[in-house]
Write a protein that holds these residues in place. Structure first.
Motif, PDB file in Angstrom:
ATOM      1  N   MET A  90       0.844  -1.196   0.000  1.00 31.93           N
ATOM      2  CA  MET A  90       0.000   0.000   0.000  1.00 31.93           C
ATOM      3  C   MET A  90       0.876   1.242   0.000  1.00 31.93           C
ATOM      4  O   MET A  90       1.842   1.344   0.762  1.00 31.93           O
ATOM      5  CB  MET A  90      -0.898  -0.003   1.240  1.00 31.93           C
ATOM      6  CG  MET A  90      -1.827   1.187   1.354  1.00 31.93           C
ATOM      7  SD  MET A  90      -2.886   0.980   2.817  1.00 31.93           S
ATOM      8  CE  MET A  90      -3.589   2.609   2.951  1.00 31.93           C
ATOM      9  N   THR A  91       0.546   2.174  -0.865  1.00 33.73           N
ATOM     10  CA  THR A  91       1.253   3.451  -0.916  1.00 33.73           C
ATOM     11  C   THR A  91       0.282   4.520  -1.382  1.00 33.73           C
ATOM     12  O   THR A  91      -0.877   4.231  -1.719  1.00 33.73           O
ATOM     13  CB  THR A  91       2.472   3.371  -1.857  1.00 33.73           C
ATOM     14  OG1 THR A  91       3.257   4.553  -1.740  1.00 33.73           O
ATOM     15  CG2 THR A  91       2.048   3.199  -3.319  1.00 33.73           C
ATOM     16  N   GLY A  92       0.741   5.762  -1.401  1.00 34.41           N
ATOM     17  CA  GLY A  92      -0.114   6.846  -1.861  1.00 34.41           C
ATOM     18  C   GLY A  92       0.451   8.184  -1.467  1.00 34.41           C
ATOM     19  O   GLY A  92       1.506   8.292  -0.832  1.00 34.41           O
ATOM     20  N   HIS A  93      -0.271   9.224  -1.872  1.00 42.89           N
ATOM     21  CA  HIS A  93       0.110  10.603  -1.564  1.00 42.89           C
ATOM     22  C   HIS A  93      -0.851  11.261  -0.588  1.00 42.89           C
ATOM     23  O   HIS A  93      -0.447  11.947   0.339  1.00 42.89           O
ATOM     24  CB  HIS A  93       0.153  11.449  -2.846  1.00 42.89           C
ATOM     25  CG  HIS A  93       1.328  11.167  -3.711  1.00 42.89           C
ATOM     26  ND1 HIS A  93       1.240  11.078  -5.076  1.00 42.89           N
ATOM     27  CD2 HIS A  93       2.619  10.944  -3.414  1.00 42.89           C
ATOM     28  CE1 HIS A  93       2.438  10.820  -5.585  1.00 42.89           C
ATOM     29  NE2 HIS A  93       3.291  10.734  -4.593  1.00 42.89           N
ATOM     30  N   ARG A  94      -2.119  11.056  -0.855  1.00 45.16           N
ATOM     31  CA  ARG A  94      -3.135  11.712  -0.035  1.00 45.16           C
ATOM     32  C   ARG A  94      -3.656  10.744   1.029  1.00 45.16           C
ATOM     33  O   ARG A  94      -3.303   9.570   1.051  1.00 45.16           O
ATOM     34  CB  ARG A  94      -4.272  12.189  -0.930  1.00 45.16           C
ATOM     35  CG  ARG A  94      -3.811  13.167  -2.016  1.00 45.16           C
ATOM     36  CD  ARG A  94      -4.998  13.728  -2.790  1.00 45.16           C
ATOM     37  NE  ARG A  94      -5.745  12.691  -3.476  1.00 45.16           N
ATOM     38  CZ  ARG A  94      -5.456  12.242  -4.686  1.00 45.16           C
ATOM     39  NH1 ARG A  94      -4.399  12.722  -5.354  1.00 45.16           N
ATOM     40  NH2 ARG A  94      -6.204  11.308  -5.244  1.00 45.16           N
TER      41      ARG A  94
ATOM     42  N   ALA B  92       4.902   5.690   2.614  1.00 42.10           N
ATOM     43  CA  ALA B  92       4.389   6.993   2.211  1.00 42.10           C
ATOM     44  C   ALA B  92       5.146   7.419   0.963  1.00 42.10           C
ATOM     45  O   ALA B  92       6.329   7.754   1.032  1.00 42.10           O
ATOM     46  CB  ALA B  92       4.570   8.010   3.328  1.00 42.10           C
ATOM     47  N   CYS B  93       4.489   7.373  -0.181  1.00 38.94           N
ATOM     48  CA  CYS B  93       5.188   7.688  -1.427  1.00 38.94           C
ATOM     49  C   CYS B  93       5.734   9.112  -1.353  1.00 38.94           C
ATOM     50  O   CYS B  93       5.003  10.057  -1.022  1.00 38.94           O
ATOM     51  CB  CYS B  93       4.238   7.544  -2.615  1.00 38.94           C
ATOM     52  SG  CYS B  93       5.073   7.671  -4.204  1.00 38.94           S
ATOM     53  N   CYS B  94       7.019   9.231  -1.606  1.00 37.05           N
ATOM     54  CA  CYS B  94       7.720  10.515  -1.525  1.00 37.05           C
ATOM     55  C   CYS B  94       7.710  11.096  -0.124  1.00 37.05           C
ATOM     56  O   CYS B  94       8.026  12.266   0.068  1.00 37.05           O
ATOM     57  CB  CYS B  94       7.132  11.540  -2.496  1.00 37.05           C
ATOM     58  SG  CYS B  94       7.157  11.002  -4.208  1.00 37.05           S
ATOM     59  N   GLY B  95       7.319  10.269   0.889  1.00 31.81           N
ATOM     60  CA  GLY B  95       7.280  10.756   2.264  1.00 31.81           C
ATOM     61  C   GLY B  95       6.206  11.792   2.502  1.00 31.81           C
ATOM     62  O   GLY B  95       6.336  12.630   3.403  1.00 31.81           O
ATOM     63  N   ARG B  96       5.101  11.741   1.735  1.00 31.90           N
ATOM     64  CA  ARG B  96       4.054  12.747   1.852  1.00 31.90           C
ATOM     65  C   ARG B  96       3.392  12.703   3.227  1.00 31.90           C
ATOM     66  O   ARG B  96       3.000  11.630   3.711  1.00 31.90           O
ATOM     67  CB  ARG B  96       3.007  12.559   0.766  1.00 31.90           C
ATOM     68  CG  ARG B  96       3.516  12.820  -0.644  1.00 31.90           C
ATOM     69  CD  ARG B  96       3.782  14.319  -0.866  1.00 31.90           C
ATOM     70  NE  ARG B  96       4.367  14.579  -2.163  1.00 31.90           N
ATOM     71  CZ  ARG B  96       3.660  14.764  -3.276  1.00 31.90           C
ATOM     72  NH1 ARG B  96       2.350  14.709  -3.231  1.00 31.90           N
ATOM     73  NH2 ARG B  96       4.265  14.999  -4.416  1.00 31.90           N
TER      74      ARG B  96
ATOM     75  N   PRO C  10       7.935   5.541   6.687  1.00 37.05           N
ATOM     76  CA  PRO C  10       7.452   6.921   6.505  1.00 37.05           C
ATOM     77  C   PRO C  10       8.208   7.665   5.410  1.00 37.05           C
ATOM     78  O   PRO C  10       7.804   8.758   5.014  1.00 37.05           O
ATOM     79  CB  PRO C  10       7.702   7.556   7.880  1.00 37.05           C
ATOM     80  CG  PRO C  10       8.841   6.779   8.455  1.00 37.05           C
ATOM     81  CD  PRO C  10       8.706   5.369   7.926  1.00 37.05           C
ATOM     82  N   TYR C  11       9.313   7.092   4.931  1.00 39.68           N
ATOM     83  CA  TYR C  11      10.086   7.673   3.839  1.00 39.68           C
ATOM     84  C   TYR C  11       9.874   6.844   2.574  1.00 39.68           C
ATOM     85  O   TYR C  11       9.801   5.607   2.618  1.00 39.68           O
ATOM     86  CB  TYR C  11      11.569   7.725   4.187  1.00 39.68           C
ATOM     87  CG  TYR C  11      11.870   8.591   5.397  1.00 39.68           C
ATOM     88  CD1 TYR C  11      11.727   9.969   5.331  1.00 39.68           C
ATOM     89  CD2 TYR C  11      12.258   8.019   6.595  1.00 39.68           C
ATOM     90  CE1 TYR C  11      11.984  10.770   6.432  1.00 39.68           C
ATOM     91  CE2 TYR C  11      12.514   8.809   7.715  1.00 39.68           C
ATOM     92  CZ  TYR C  11      12.369  10.188   7.625  1.00 39.68           C
ATOM     93  OH  TYR C  11      12.613  10.972   8.722  1.00 39.68           O
TER      94      TYR C  11
END
Length: 799
Positions: free
Chosen positions: A654-658, A684-688, A762-763
């Protein structure tokens, strides 16, 4: 540096007797080397009998270094190189080439060369021009006075018709003493007329030098450009080419090196004149240049100088580079000029690093490689319509950027819609500019979409805010990217803020209060379409190209500053790919049923941008299967937590931005999956921050008796019980800025009955799996991201 006494066929015979004595008298003024026929012979590989193997970037860099060492080895202790005909010319040209190849002005040998260049008198057009080029390339501020003197002298040498001859032409008055074997008064007067007669060769070097001098800060009278342009335009022959001396319009007078040089010179004149003339005049000049480039394309060869056999062959090579770089031309016809020329020079270089017996020929070869090898930042698409042909905008942008983008000078060029995807991916930015409806063949639109999905950024630039262009672009984007929307770029976006603040909020109305600092600039109106982690498509609805063209690279406007932000955003601060490297094209494996017994990976679908990097996880699965022999499906299977049968997946990813949102039933299904031994791996994709907060909340509410906790340093994932040991890791610049001391990997876990059920980073790690640059990502460095992700996957499958 040559004197061409050829005449068009009809008057040639009538003038031959008159000019033979003149030519003989002229040649007496030069040393034997200058009197030799300017035919270098086959230059190693100038006339190959079979196609040469392509040159690699490493071979080009090696050839440049070897040429630099060769030129150093034949430099005299005083800093000079042997002259060809006019004092100081070869030294100035060699210094200019070495500086273009990266030799530092502070280098002792270069310092001696520049000192010799400064001592050289400004007597001849060629020498004065080359002197200005060398000093401007070395240090425009340090040598400002010398450069201005060169510019002034060149302006003085310019003839009334706008062209340049050789400059100083012998004694002030002919010697009347004819009984001592000296030329007669008539012959000497004829010689002077030949010397002062303007020609295309002297003119093109003068124009180039004045251009570089002006960029270095020197003052050049505006009428110098107007007169030079008229002179150059007047000499174009009916077929589009140019010859050395302008007289009867005989097409046979045209040849390659002169045509290339004049085309490049006209583009330099265009840069100065187009700012203050009607659009029709600019278009007419560009059409003349295009006609000349078409003449070259129709006759392109590296076996000779078209129209002159092997005479002036190396000026042809140098002209090819100059015209192509000035006009952003990738090819001449079907010929990739740099790839073919680089292969010839790489394979034709002698063991000692030389190509020829003449220093100035080798300097021209070095200039071809050094300037042609610059990495590409942006390409302009030649779409089927009124695409923007004016090169000033992108030329100004790359000139302004200088060494700002990736630490070295960058280049731009055009690309055809029919070019293979690898050619499109040669630069991280694709500039699509023009007027009228954007017309692309149906077969080329998927290519543009693939370019974006492979990490490229497309900038649609409505020239002059053209409404028809904008409407057609919006329609195409809505059709090709139905799940993404084109929205105004936020004022705090890195494209407005990465280096220069050009996207701040508009100033408040009314005069500022006393002591109030100046208001930040008004934002440049851009719209963006986001794909995953980045703005992948930009639309400049009022046009950026015109602002770049109008800007002065030495005194940049907001549009040029925004261009620097854009360069940093697209490269994420990394160096650009080397010019000859084949593009890495990402591909998904075939969507086939998984083999019996293979470990299946499910990717959780949600409303928080669930698949921002579609190539990342398949790349990891492929590598894990090949390196460790793990039976894995080739790509993850999309799954919703509301679906039945989650237990068929060995791991859920599982990943995502929002922030994702899940129903109570979906959360219950996830709890059941984890209690039965399943593993949820999330990042957290891109650590968003939005995804990070939401995931921590989700995990914290799954079980009353278990919480996310940081894994200890001796956890098997880090120890390499499966995979490789990992103690220290590197992070991207964004993480380093907020946590400079962070060197350890950071993973959080949630355990159930001794079973690590949730593994969370988280990264971001996906940035290191697909290889696509992402500006501002809070992530692990690519190599460490891949190592850690591999360990997580193997651990989740094994335990």
């Amino acid at each position: 540096m040559h004197l061409d006494l050829t005449i068009s066929p009809a008057p040639r015979a009538a003038r031959a007797l008159v000019l033979s004595a003149v030519a003989a008298a002229w040649l007496c003024a030069f040393p034997p080397a200058a009197r030799a026929e300017e035919t270098p012979g086959a230059p190693g590989a100038a006339a190959p009998s079979a196609p040469l193997p392509p040159a690699t970037g490493r071979q080009v860099r090696t050839a440049i270094l070897r040429s630099v060492e060769y030129l150093r080895s034949v430099q005299a202790p005083g800093g000079t190189w042997p002259d060809y005909a006019q004092e100081g010319g070869v030294t100035a040209l060699a210094a200019y080439a070495l500086l273009a190849a990266g030799v530092a002005p502070e280098d002792p040998a270069m310092g001696a060369a520049l000192a010799a260049v400064r001592r050289t008198p400004n007597d001849f057009t060629y020498v004065t021009a080359l002197k200005a080029l060398a000093l401007a390339a070395a240090d425009p501020k340090k040598y400002a006075d010398d450069i201005q003197l060169c510019a002034d002298r060149l302006v003085f040498f310019q003839g009334p018709t706008g062209g340049w001859g050789y400059g100083r032409c012998g004694p002030a008055a002919p010697d009347p003493n004819v009984d001592r074997g000296r030329p007669s008064k008539a012959a000497e007067l004829a010689l002077r007329r030949i010397c002062e007669r303007p020609d295309a060769s002297n003119t093109q070097f003068a124009v180039l030098a004045l251009s570089e001098a002006e960029h270095a800060g020197a003052k050049v009278p505006p009428d110098a450009w107007q007169k030079a342009e008229r002179f150059l335009r007047a000499g174009q022959l009916p077929g589009g080419g140019w010859g050395y001396v302008y007289h009867d319009p005989d097409p046979a007078e045209a040849y390659g090196s002169m045509t290339a040089a004049v085309a490049a010179s006209l583009l330099l004149c265009h840069d100065r004149l187009a700012r203050q003339e009607p659009a029709e005049a600019s278009a007419d000049r560009l059409a003349a240049v295009e006609k000349g480039l078409d003449w070259m394309a129709a006759r392109f060869t590296l076996q000779e100088n078209p129209g002159r056999a092997l005479a002036w062959y190396y000026f042809w090579l140098y002209g090819l580079e100059r015209a192509a770089v000035a006009g952003g031309r990738r090819t001449y016809g079907d010929h990739d000029w740099f790839r073919e020329g680089a292969a010839m020079l790489v394979h034709g270089q002698r063991p000692d690093g030389a190509w020829t017996e003449r220093i100035y020929h080798d300097a021209l070869c070095l200039l071809f490689l050094a300037k042609g090898y610059r990495p590409l930042l942006v390409q302009r698409l030649q779409w089927e319509g009124a695409w923007r042909r004016d090169p000033r905008d992108l030329d100004h942008l790359v000139r302004y950027l200088g060494r700002r983008a990736g630490g070295e000078p960058v280049a731009w060029q055009t690309v055809a819609p029919s070019a293979p995807l690898g050619d499109w991916l040669a630069a991280p930015i694709l500039h699509v500019a023009g007027k009228g409806p954007l017309r692309m063949l149906a077969a080329n639109v998927p290519q543009l979409k693939a370019y974006v999905e492979q990490g490229g950024l497309v900038l649609f630039d409505a020239e002059g805010g053209d409404a028809a262009f904008l409407e057609s672009v919006r329609t195409m984007l809505a059709r090709e990217f139905p799940e993404s929307r084109l929205e105004p770029l936020p004022a705090d976006h890195p494209i407005y803020r990465a280096v220069h603040a050009v996207g701040a909020a508009p100033p408040a109305p009314g005069p500022p209060a006393a002591g109030t600092p100046p208001a930040p600039p008004t934002p440049l109106p851009l719209e963006a379409l986001n794909l995953g982690c980045r703005a992948a498509v930009l639309v400049a609805r009022h046009g950026l190209a015109g602002e770049w063209a109008a800007g002065d690279p030495s005194r940049p406007n907001d549009a040029l500053r925004l261009g620097e932000n854009l360069a940093l955003y697209t490269t994420a601060g990394d160096t650009l790919p080397e010019r000859l490297a084949p593009a890495a094209i990402l591909a998904l494996p075939p969507d086939a049923p998984p083999p019996r017994g293979a470990n299946r990976i499910g990717q959780v679908q949600h409303d928080g941008d669930w698949q921002p990097r579609p190539y990342a996880l398949p790349s990891l699965l492929k590598e894990a299967a090949e390196r460790f022999g793990v039976a894995l499906v080739s790509r993850p299977e999309p799954v919703r937590l509301a679906d039945l049968g989650l237990g068929r997946f060995h791991v859920l990813y599982m990943t995502g931005h929002r922030a994702p949102h899940f129903t109570d039933q979906e959360k219950a299904n996830l709890r059941e999956y984890l209690d039965r031994g399943g593993v949820l791996w999330a990042e957290a994709c891109c650590g968003r921050a939005a995804f990070d907060r939401a995931f921590r909340e989700l995990a914290g509410g799954l079980f009353a008796d278990a919480r996310l906790e940081e894994l200890p340093a001796d956890h098997p994932i880090y120890k390499g019980k499966v995979g490789t040991p990992i103690q220290d890791v590197a992070y991207t610049a964004a993480v380093q800025a907020e946590s400079p001391a962070l060197r350890r990997p950071v993973l959080l876990g949630l355990s159930r009955g001794g079973h690590l059920a949730v593994i969370y980073s988280p990264y971001g790690m996906a940035c290191g799996l697909d290889g696509l640059r992402t500006y501002g990502a809070r992530a692990l460095a690519p190599a460490d991201a891949r190592r850690l992700a591999t360990n997580i996957l193997l651990y989740a499958l094994a335990f």
